[in-house]
Scaffold this active site. Structure first.
Site, short mmCIF file in Angstrom:
data_model
loop_
_atom_site.label_atom_id
_atom_site.label_comp_id
_atom_site.label_asym_id
_atom_site.label_seq_id
_atom_site.Cartn_x
_atom_site.Cartn_y
_atom_site.Cartn_z
N LYS A 244 0.88 -1.18 0.00
CA LYS A 244 0.00 0.00 0.00
C LYS A 244 0.91 1.22 0.00
CE LYS A 244 -2.06 2.97 1.93
NZ LYS A 244 -1.78 4.37 1.52
N GLU B 258 8.55 1.28 11.55
CA GLU B 258 9.72 2.15 11.41
C GLU B 258 9.18 3.56 11.36
OE1 GLU B 258 11.96 4.65 10.14
OE2 GLU B 258 12.08 3.66 8.19
N CYS C 152 13.16 10.08 8.01
CA CYS C 152 12.89 9.68 9.39
C CYS C 152 14.11 9.96 10.26
CB CYS C 152 12.50 8.21 9.44
SG CYS C 152 13.54 7.17 8.45
N GLU D 282 8.70 16.11 15.74
CA GLU D 282 9.24 15.87 14.41
C GLU D 282 8.58 16.83 13.42
OE1 GLU D 282 8.21 12.14 12.37
OE2 GLU D 282 10.31 12.07 11.73
P1 NAI Z 1 1.21 8.70 7.66
O1 NAI Z 1 1.77 7.94 8.81
O2 NAI Z 1 -0.23 9.12 7.72
O3 NAI Z 1 1.37 7.86 6.31
C1 NAI Z 1 2.24 6.78 6.10
C2 NAI Z 1 1.49 5.64 5.41
O4 NAI Z 1 0.49 5.14 6.30
C3 NAI Z 1 0.75 6.04 4.13
O5 NAI Z 1 0.82 4.97 3.21
C4 NAI Z 1 -0.67 6.20 4.62
O6 NAI Z 1 -1.65 6.01 3.61
C5 NAI Z 1 -0.78 5.10 5.66
N1 NAI Z 1 -1.82 5.30 6.67
C6 NAI Z 1 -2.32 6.48 7.14
N2 NAI Z 1 -3.29 6.24 8.05
C7 NAI Z 1 -3.42 4.90 8.14
C8 NAI Z 1 -4.26 4.04 8.92
N3 NAI Z 1 -5.17 4.52 9.78
N4 NAI Z 1 -4.11 2.70 8.79
C9 NAI Z 1 -3.20 2.19 7.94
N5 NAI Z 1 -2.39 2.95 7.18
C10 NAI Z 1 -2.49 4.29 7.27
O7 NAI Z 1 2.10 9.97 7.43
P2 NAI Z 1 1.69 11.36 6.72
O8 NAI Z 1 0.37 11.85 7.23
O9 NAI Z 1 1.84 11.20 5.28
O10 NAI Z 1 2.81 12.31 7.31
C11 NAI Z 1 2.63 12.91 8.57
C12 NAI Z 1 3.88 12.89 9.39
O11 NAI Z 1 4.31 11.56 9.60
C13 NAI Z 1 5.08 13.56 8.77
O12 NAI Z 1 5.07 14.93 8.95
C14 NAI Z 1 6.20 12.89 9.52
O13 NAI Z 1 6.36 13.49 10.77
C15 NAI Z 1 5.71 11.48 9.71
N6 NAI Z 1 6.23 10.55 8.68
C16 NAI Z 1 7.31 9.80 8.98
C17 NAI Z 1 7.88 9.00 8.01
C18 NAI Z 1 9.07 8.18 8.29
O14 NAI Z 1 9.84 7.91 7.39
N7 NAI Z 1 9.26 7.72 9.49
C19 NAI Z 1 7.35 8.96 6.66
C20 NAI Z 1 6.15 9.73 6.45
C21 NAI Z 1 5.65 10.51 7.44
#
Ligand code: NAI
Ligand code: MG
Length: 504
Positions: free
Chosen positions: A197, A272, A306, A407
């Site tokens: 996904k 992660e 990250c 973050e």
């Molecule tokens: P997110 O955590 O919402 O998205 C990451 C993935 O999770 C995407 O594929 C999204 O569709 C999926 N996702 C979202 N809600 C979900 C749910 N309820 N159940 C299952 N999957 C779900 O991150 P977002 O909103 O894009 O970014 C927000 C913040 O998250 C960023 O500002 C950053 O701080 C953090 N982030 C950290 C990352 C890392 O590499 N550790 C990568 C992306 C975001």
């Protein structure tokens, strides 16, 4: 740090335009199908804010179909039983070769979808992804069990490592292809079937990757792609009783939701997550090296990593000198559109939402008394339609300010002085995160003492940001569970079975 060149663009490859124009479907059981509900969404180019393509939005009924397809393939043994380990190696290696062969296309897709400079995608994201598959291609023939010297008389006991089963892999938008590769490669090598996904912001390279799986000749159902939103497709995957494992990279908030909703089926979950990684410059460091290192520790990939080195601690005696160096280095950063022909260092942040979040933090930092020494504005002019933010350095930051604790995931660093090692160690560890940390010093004992005491999954000494398919990566504390990469990646995607045989 502003756009100092007249914007001209790299030509979009014919394969890329053709791909963008086609109807994008879900990849389930070796077939391409639209979402049953017919729902779609647009993916945008963050350099311009313009739509790139219309993508199928998977809902729970599509998740059911993909899970059944993956389940059927897994239970039939078509991947992990009927093929020999050597056959599986060859297929994974072939996929790596196809990624190399299609590198210019994949790089343009990630650049358009995420905004990152196409040259960076071509030089780093895509070859690292291929390398990840190549590394794990070596594993199927090396996943061994053990013969255990049990003390029970007359018994032979041995272990075998088996795949977990159907794995739902949920990945973010910051390195679209690479984050997918980090999870897919070990999951495949361990014999699992996969439902990927991708993030709703960056679905394109995942769909293109599915084509390469087809071309490589993987059995149908081994690899499936569901494009769609987290709250719908992602959540349904997590809740599905026939999914055995979720591998997730993303935000801490979503990770907590995933842990809660995975409880019903007690599926395996590896996480992660993010960080607020401390980067510590001691006065005895090679300061020239530290200045460049500290600049790119935060501004690499626009701070959308990250591991971003977002808390920069500088020993007081060299604070002004190092800060000035980092500010000078930052002033040289060239920002431009992802597909700019001028090879900018950075592109835009990924979305309007991310732009607002990051600008909100900058506003909050100023409001709470911190000062910017450089940056702090959204960029205008030729970049006004995209989501461009100037690389930003804050000083006069207190440890308990929001910008120092949370973050930001954007091009914003907090530069803070420290006096002695014990103090900075405590401040570095005083965070719920524990992904990575860095230090710059020539003193061996400082280096080793900090390596031992920093509560993080990765410590970089006189360097920053290195990862390798062979070396484990993951977080302490709220930065996650489990270690990806290397042998640990195989462990993360397998179960251990203990077999007892009565002899005689
Ligand atoms: P997110 O955590 O919402 O998205 C990451 C993935 O999770 C995407 O594929 C999204 O569709 C999926 N996702 C979202 N809600 C979900 C749910 N309820 N159940 C299952 N999957 C779900 O991150 P977002 O909103 O894009 O970014 C927000 C913040 O998250 C960023 O500002 C950053 O701080 C953090 N982030 C950290 C990352 C890392 O590499 N550790 C990568 C992306 C975001
Ligand atoms: Mg996009």
């Amino acid at each position: 740090m502003t756009l100092t060149f007249p914007e001209t663009y790299v030509d979009i490859l014919p394969e890329v335009s053709a791909f963008l124009e086609q109807e994008h479907r879900l990849y389930i059981g070796g077939r391409w199908a639209p979402a049953r509900s017919g729902q779609t969404f647009e993916t945008l180019d963050p350099s311009t804010g313009k739509p790139l393509a219309r993508i199928s939005s998977a809902q729970s009924e599509d998740v059911d179909l993909a899970v059944s397809a993956a389940r059927r393939t897994f239970d039939s043994g078509a991947w992990h039983h009927n093929l020999t380990p050597s056959d599986r190696s060859r297929l994974i290696w072939r996929l790596a070769e196809l990624i190399d062969a299609h590198a210019p296309v994949l790089a343009q897709l990630d650049s358009l979808d995420n905004g990152k400079p196409v040259g960076k995608a071509l030089k780093s994201d895509v070859p690292l992804s291929a390398e990840h598959f190549r590394y794990y291609a070596g594993w199927p023939t090396k996943i061994e069990g053990a013969t255990i010297p049990v003390s029970t008389p007359g018994m032979l006991n041995y272990t075998v490592r088996e795949p977990v089963g159907v794995c739902g892999l949920i990945v973010p938008w910051n390195y679209p292809l690479l984050m997918a590769a980090w999870k897919i490669a070990p999951a495949l090598a361990a014999g699992n079937c996969i439902i990927l996904k991708p993030a709703e912001q960056t679905p394109l390279s995942a769909l293109y990757l599915a084509r390469l799986f087809e071309e490589a000749g993987f059995p149908p159902g081994v690899f499936n792609v569901l494009t769609g939103f987290g709250e719908t497709a992602g959540a349904a995957l997590v809740e599905h009783p026939a999914v055995d494992k979720i591998g997730f990279t993303g935000s801490v908030g979503v990770a907590k939701t995933i842990v809660r909703s995975s409880a019903a089926s007690l599926k395996r979950v590896s996480l992660e997550l993010g960080g607020k990684s401390p980067n510590i410059v001691f006065a005895d460091a090679d300061l020239e090296q530290a200045v460049v290192g500290a600049t790119w520790a935060i501004f690499g990939n626009n701070g959308q990593s990250c591991t971003a080195g977002s808390r920069l601690y500088i020993q007081r005696g060299v604070f002004d000198q190092v800060l000035e160096g980092v500010a000078d280095e930052t002033a040289k950063i060239r920002v431009g559109m992802g597909m700019s022909a001028h090879q900018p260092d950075l592109g835009p942040v990924v979305s309007q939402e991310q732009l607002e979040t990051v600008m909100g933090y900058i506003h909050d930092g100023r409001g709470s008394g911190a000062e910017t020494v450089i940056g702090g504005q959204r960029m205008g002019g030729a970049l006004a339609d995209g989501y461009f933010i100037e690389p930003t350095i804050f000083v006069r930051v207190q440890d308990r300010m929001k910008i120092a604790e949370e973050e930001i995931f954007g091009p914003v660093v907090c530069a803070m002085p420290f006096d002695d090692p014990a103090e900075v160690l405590q401040r570095a560890n005083e965070t719920p995160f524990g992904l990575a940390a860095g230090l710059w010093t020539r003193d061996l004992s400082t280096a080793h003492r900090f390596a031992a005491r920093l509560q993080v999954g990765t410590v970089w000494i006189n360097t920053w940001g290195d990862t390798d398919a062979a070396s484990p990566f993951g977080g302490y504390k709220q930065s996650g569970h489990g270690r990806e990469m290397g042998k640990d990646g195989i462990d993360l995607y397998s179960e251990v079975k203990s077999v007892w045989i009565r002899l005689g």
